[in-house]
Design a protein around this motif. Structure first.
Motif, PDB file in Angstrom:
ATOM      1  N   LEU A 137      -4.057  -5.862   5.599  1.00  0.00           N
ATOM      2  CA  LEU A 137      -4.076  -6.659   4.373  1.00  0.00           C
ATOM      3  C   LEU A 137      -2.762  -6.627   3.602  1.00  0.00           C
ATOM      4  O   LEU A 137      -2.511  -7.509   2.773  1.00  0.00           O
ATOM      5  CB  LEU A 137      -5.202  -6.156   3.455  1.00  0.00           C
ATOM      6  CG  LEU A 137      -6.610  -6.230   4.037  1.00  0.00           C
ATOM      7  CD1 LEU A 137      -7.616  -5.592   3.088  1.00  0.00           C
ATOM      8  CD2 LEU A 137      -7.002  -7.678   4.310  1.00  0.00           C
ATOM      9  N   VAL A 158      -0.623  -5.297  -1.301  1.00  0.00           N
ATOM     10  CA  VAL A 158      -1.273  -5.846  -2.501  1.00  0.00           C
ATOM     11  C   VAL A 158      -2.767  -6.037  -2.273  1.00  0.00           C
ATOM     12  O   VAL A 158      -3.606  -5.525  -3.032  1.00  0.00           O
ATOM     13  CB  VAL A 158      -0.615  -7.176  -2.918  1.00  0.00           C
ATOM     14  CG1 VAL A 158      -1.375  -7.797  -4.092  1.00  0.00           C
ATOM     15  CG2 VAL A 158       0.853  -6.963  -3.282  1.00  0.00           C
ATOM     16  N   TRP A 159      -3.137  -6.740  -1.207  1.00  0.00           N
ATOM     17  CA  TRP A 159      -4.536  -7.081  -0.981  1.00  0.00           C
ATOM     18  C   TRP A 159      -5.384  -5.892  -0.548  1.00  0.00           C
ATOM     19  O   TRP A 159      -6.611  -5.966  -0.571  1.00  0.00           O
ATOM     20  CB  TRP A 159      -4.646  -8.209   0.049  1.00  0.00           C
ATOM     21  CG  TRP A 159      -4.205  -9.521  -0.515  1.00  0.00           C
ATOM     22  CD1 TRP A 159      -3.036 -10.162  -0.276  1.00  0.00           C
ATOM     23  CD2 TRP A 159      -4.929 -10.326  -1.444  1.00  0.00           C
ATOM     24  NE1 TRP A 159      -2.965 -11.331  -0.993  1.00  0.00           N
ATOM     25  CE2 TRP A 159      -4.122 -11.465  -1.721  1.00  0.00           C
ATOM     26  CE3 TRP A 159      -6.163 -10.219  -2.075  1.00  0.00           C
ATOM     27  CZ2 TRP A 159      -4.523 -12.457  -2.598  1.00  0.00           C
ATOM     28  CZ3 TRP A 159      -6.570 -11.216  -2.952  1.00  0.00           C
ATOM     29  CH2 TRP A 159      -5.751 -12.318  -3.199  1.00  0.00           C
ATOM     30  N   VAL A 160      -4.742  -4.787  -0.151  1.00  0.00           N
ATOM     31  CA  VAL A 160      -5.513  -3.600   0.239  1.00  0.00           C
ATOM     32  C   VAL A 160      -6.354  -3.079  -0.914  1.00  0.00           C
ATOM     33  O   VAL A 160      -7.394  -2.436  -0.716  1.00  0.00           O
ATOM     34  CB  VAL A 160      -4.560  -2.497   0.751  1.00  0.00           C
ATOM     35  CG1 VAL A 160      -3.684  -1.961  -0.370  1.00  0.00           C
ATOM     36  CG2 VAL A 160      -5.353  -1.354   1.376  1.00  0.00           C
ATOM     37  N   TYR A 161      -5.953  -3.397  -2.150  1.00  0.00           N
ATOM     38  CA  TYR A 161      -6.716  -2.918  -3.303  1.00  0.00           C
ATOM     39  C   TYR A 161      -8.039  -3.663  -3.476  1.00  0.00           C
ATOM     40  O   TYR A 161      -8.925  -3.195  -4.194  1.00  0.00           O
ATOM     41  CB  TYR A 161      -5.882  -3.049  -4.587  1.00  0.00           C
ATOM     42  CG  TYR A 161      -4.716  -2.092  -4.619  1.00  0.00           C
ATOM     43  CD1 TYR A 161      -4.918  -0.740  -4.886  1.00  0.00           C
ATOM     44  CD2 TYR A 161      -3.420  -2.532  -4.364  1.00  0.00           C
ATOM     45  CE1 TYR A 161      -3.852   0.149  -4.905  1.00  0.00           C
ATOM     46  CE2 TYR A 161      -2.348  -1.648  -4.385  1.00  0.00           C
ATOM     47  CZ  TYR A 161      -2.577  -0.307  -4.655  1.00  0.00           C
ATOM     48  OH  TYR A 161      -1.527   0.574  -4.660  1.00  0.00           O
ATOM     49  N   THR A 162      -8.182  -4.807  -2.812  1.00  0.00           N
ATOM     50  CA  THR A 162      -9.433  -5.572  -2.930  1.00  0.00           C
ATOM     51  C   THR A 162     -10.627  -4.807  -2.352  1.00  0.00           C
ATOM     52  O   THR A 162     -11.639  -4.620  -3.048  1.00  0.00           O
ATOM     53  CB  THR A 162      -9.289  -6.946  -2.263  1.00  0.00           C
ATOM     54  OG1 THR A 162      -8.227  -7.663  -2.884  1.00  0.00           O
ATOM     55  CG2 THR A 162     -10.584  -7.741  -2.384  1.00  0.00           C
ATOM     56  N   TRP A 198      -6.523  -0.893   6.655  1.00  0.00           N
ATOM     57  CA  TRP A 198      -6.470  -1.942   5.629  1.00  0.00           C
ATOM     58  C   TRP A 198      -5.052  -2.183   5.148  1.00  0.00           C
ATOM     59  O   TRP A 198      -4.665  -3.321   4.886  1.00  0.00           O
ATOM     60  CB  TRP A 198      -7.359  -1.559   4.441  1.00  0.00           C
ATOM     61  CG  TRP A 198      -8.811  -1.497   4.775  1.00  0.00           C
ATOM     62  CD1 TRP A 198      -9.433  -2.039   5.868  1.00  0.00           C
ATOM     63  CD2 TRP A 198      -9.829  -0.850   4.027  1.00  0.00           C
ATOM     64  NE1 TRP A 198     -10.774  -1.763   5.840  1.00  0.00           N
ATOM     65  CE2 TRP A 198     -11.061  -1.033   4.718  1.00  0.00           C
ATOM     66  CE3 TRP A 198      -9.845  -0.119   2.842  1.00  0.00           C
ATOM     67  CZ2 TRP A 198     -12.265  -0.521   4.259  1.00  0.00           C
ATOM     68  CZ3 TRP A 198     -11.042   0.392   2.384  1.00  0.00           C
ATOM     69  CH2 TRP A 198     -12.245   0.193   3.078  1.00  0.00           C
TER      70      TRP A 198
END
Length: 228
Positions: free
Chosen positions: A25, A28-32, A21
């Motif tokens: 991603l 930043v977006w890996v936390y989604t 991920w």
């Protein structure tokens, strides 16, 4: 992202899934997906099998310097997911709890688990929300049972926050501080399985005790003595 494939990969290898991920991603977006998995596990009674403990631990490992995640962001994202997830679960139970239970569609919400949680609430009160945070399956069902009438929302919110912050902090920080140890790196899968095993151990012990108690014959009542 293939959601089913991602979940299967996460169950098999949380470290590999998070690494993928991060690459796919970005930072930043890996936390989604991290937020969504913890939110869904704690917020929807239909998904108690998601690997919350191992996910937190693995995310803590990647939150160490050079791992790709930021410790403060990881903690804040998981705090929000855990607290909001339980809150969602509580209100779903408030409005639809009796219908969901009566429908029998949630096979994992067994009468035995509900009885166990009823016993927890009777014995520990609001602390049940904190204690069950560290018990897979039960942490998904406890806020649901609380929402069906065991606790008012203000009291629930307090224990929800305490439990969510304690649970997230423990597993993330253990991963953060010890994930870089060579032994942990070399035996990561075994350690993750150990974390899951320790987490489910109280539930297994409780199930065994309940099964033994149900098989124990009840003592015969003493016959009434009547005077001639």
């Amino acid at each position: 992202m293939d959601i089913i494939g991602a979940l299967v990969g996460l169950l098999k290898d949380p470290r590999g899934a998070i690494a993928g991920w991060i690459v796919t991603l970005g930072a930043v977006w890996v936390y989604t997906p991290l937020f969504l998995i913890v939110f869904i596990e704690t917020g929807l009674v239909f998904f108690p099998f998601l690997p919350g403990d191992s996910l937190l631990f693995a995310a803590g490992v990647f939150s160490a310097p050079g791992g790709g995640l930021n410790l403060a962001a990881t903690l804040l994202v998981f705090y929000a997911a855990a607290i909001l997830g339980n809150t969602s679960n509580y209100w779903i139970a408030r409005f639809f709890g009796s219908r969901i239970i009566d429908s029998g569609k949630v096979k994992s919400l067994t009468p035995e688990r509900m009885a166990k949680l009823d016993g927890f609430f009777e014995k520990y009160g609001g602390l049940t929300i904190v204690i069950t945070r560290f018990m897979p399956f039960f942490r998904t069902f406890a806020p649901f049972i609380a929402g069906t009438g065991h606790m008012n929302f203000a009291k629930f919110t307090f224990f929800n926050a305490v439990g969510g912050i304690s649970w997230v902090s423990l597993f993330v920080l253990v991963g953060f501080f010890f994930g870089g140890v060579p032994f942990v790196q070399e035996h990561f899968e075994v350690i993750v399985l150990g974390i899951v095993g320790i987490s489910v151990l109280p539930a297994i012990i409780g199930a065994v005790k309940g099964a033994l108690a149900s098989r124990r014959p009840e003592p015969d009542s003493a016959p009434d003595l009547q005077e001639d």
